[in-house]
Design a protein around this motif. Structure first.
Motif, mmCIF file in Angstrom:
data_model
loop_
_atom_site.group_PDB
_atom_site.id
_atom_site.type_symbol
_atom_site.label_atom_id
_atom_site.label_comp_id
_atom_site.label_asym_id
_atom_site.label_seq_id
_atom_site.Cartn_x
_atom_site.Cartn_y
_atom_site.Cartn_z
ATOM 1 N N GLY A 74 70.022 30.982 24.449
ATOM 2 C CA GLY A 74 68.587 31.111 24.236
ATOM 3 C C GLY A 74 67.877 29.794 24.047
ATOM 4 O O GLY A 74 66.656 29.756 23.941
ATOM 5 N N LEU A 75 68.632 28.686 24.026
ATOM 6 C CA LEU A 75 68.023 27.372 23.852
ATOM 7 C C LEU A 75 67.780 26.716 25.211
ATOM 8 O O LEU A 75 68.511 26.932 26.165
ATOM 9 C CB LEU A 75 68.921 26.472 23.007
ATOM 10 N N ASN A 76 66.725 25.920 25.272
ATOM 11 C CA ASN A 76 66.404 25.172 26.480
ATOM 12 C C ASN A 76 66.171 23.722 26.112
ATOM 13 O O ASN A 76 65.444 23.432 25.164
ATOM 14 C CB ASN A 76 65.137 25.727 27.144
ATOM 15 N N SER A 77 66.794 22.821 26.848
ATOM 16 C CA SER A 77 66.577 21.401 26.629
ATOM 17 C C SER A 77 65.795 20.850 27.819
ATOM 18 O O SER A 77 65.216 21.603 28.597
ATOM 19 C CB SER A 77 67.920 20.703 26.438
ATOM 20 N N PHE A 78 65.773 19.540 27.981
ATOM 21 C CA PHE A 78 64.857 18.891 28.913
ATOM 22 C C PHE A 78 65.289 18.986 30.375
ATOM 23 O O PHE A 78 64.505 19.305 31.255
ATOM 24 C CB PHE A 78 64.700 17.423 28.500
#
Length: 285
Positions: free
Chosen positions: A245-249
């Motif tokens: 569920g996490l999004n980075s760059f």
């Protein structure tokens, strides 16, 4: 004829009031249970999507937008989400990366379990790629092959964990070494990796979501991960359950690029099932 005494020694007229209090207590308890279930679902949806809006949550949960806002306020107090304009993000959404020591300190028991299970994916492979990152570092420590194995990596900590094993040959990729991870990255690293054929690549990630796939904070690291995916016959993602569920760059791949995911048992069930529907094996440990 003497008057009968009130039941249970109560004052006349109080028993009915007491029953009303009991009924009201049950109703309040039921409302509380519904609120807890609703808030738990909000946390799950936030982690699955990476970001949720008040409007969408109200529609999915069939409650008023004001109810959702109150839920989000309470969840933020509990440290489970972070409110933003019009919605919320997971509380631990990763925008920046820590150094290798701080990342290794997070969820060590889960990462060790993941590593022990992940090495079973090697089977008879002769060449594996080990990514930079804390979970891949645990995989390096768990390696104990019964046959000769070549480990390709850009990570100095991985080299230190594997170079002394009598059956392991280590190939260290060149490039610019990043101080946070003590690993090489960038165009040179990617180009060298592009000339190799890897049996199994073990990759880590800073975020995994159905919408954005696999992400990390650094473009040069993402390039190396993409090169590893292109070079490998099989790709195994090793990640603890907090990354869902996490999004980075920077995006470096899609879920369909993976053959297997080895992760913790706390991974969101609905997301796991949707990933399995894409014919990707998910192993929960």
């Amino acid at each position: 004829m003497p008057k009968s005494l009130p039941e249970y020694g109560s004052v006349p007229g109080r028993r009915s009031a007491r029953c009303g209090e009991i009924v009201g207590g049950h109703e309040r308890l039921e409302v509380l249970i519904h609120a807890l279930e609703r808030r738990q679902r909000i946390v799950e949806l936030t982690r699955e999507s990476g970001r949720v809006s008040v409007l969408d949550l109200a529609a999915q949960l069939q409650v008023a937008q004001e109810t959702v806002r109150r839920d989000l306020a309470e969840l933020e107090v509990q440290g489970l989400i972070t409110r933003v304009h019009g919605g919320a993000l997971p509380a631990d959404r990763i925008e920046f990366e820590g150094d290798v020591g701080s990342r290794r300190a997070r969820n060590p028991e889960e990462k060790a379990r993941i590593a022990r299970r992940a090495v079973e994916e090697i089977h008879d492979a002769e060449t594996v790629f080990l990514d930079e990152g804390s979970t891949a570092g645990y995989v390096a420590k768990a390696l104990n092959p019964s046959h000769h194995l070549t480990v390709v990596t850009a990570s100095v900590p991985v080299v230190l964990s594997t170079h002394a094993h009598p059956l392991i040959t280590v190939v260290l990729l060149g490039g610019t070494v990043r101080s946070r991870s003590i690993a090489a990255s960038g165009e040179l690293t990617s180009r060298i990796l592009g000339d190799l054929v890897i049996d199994v690549a073990f990759l880590g990630t800073n975020g995994i979501s159905l919408k954005h796939g696999l992400t990390c904070p650094d473009l040069s690291v993402a390039a190396v991960k993409r090169a590893a995916i292109a070079a490998a016959r099989r790709v195994v993602l090793v990640t603890d359950s907090t990354k869902f569920g996490l999004n980075s760059f920077a995006s470096f791949g899609t879920i369909k690029d993976l053959d297997s995911i080895v992760t913790g048992s706390a991974a969101p069930r609905r997301t796991v099932e949707l990933i399995r529907n894409q014919r990707v094996q998910v192993v929960l440990v």
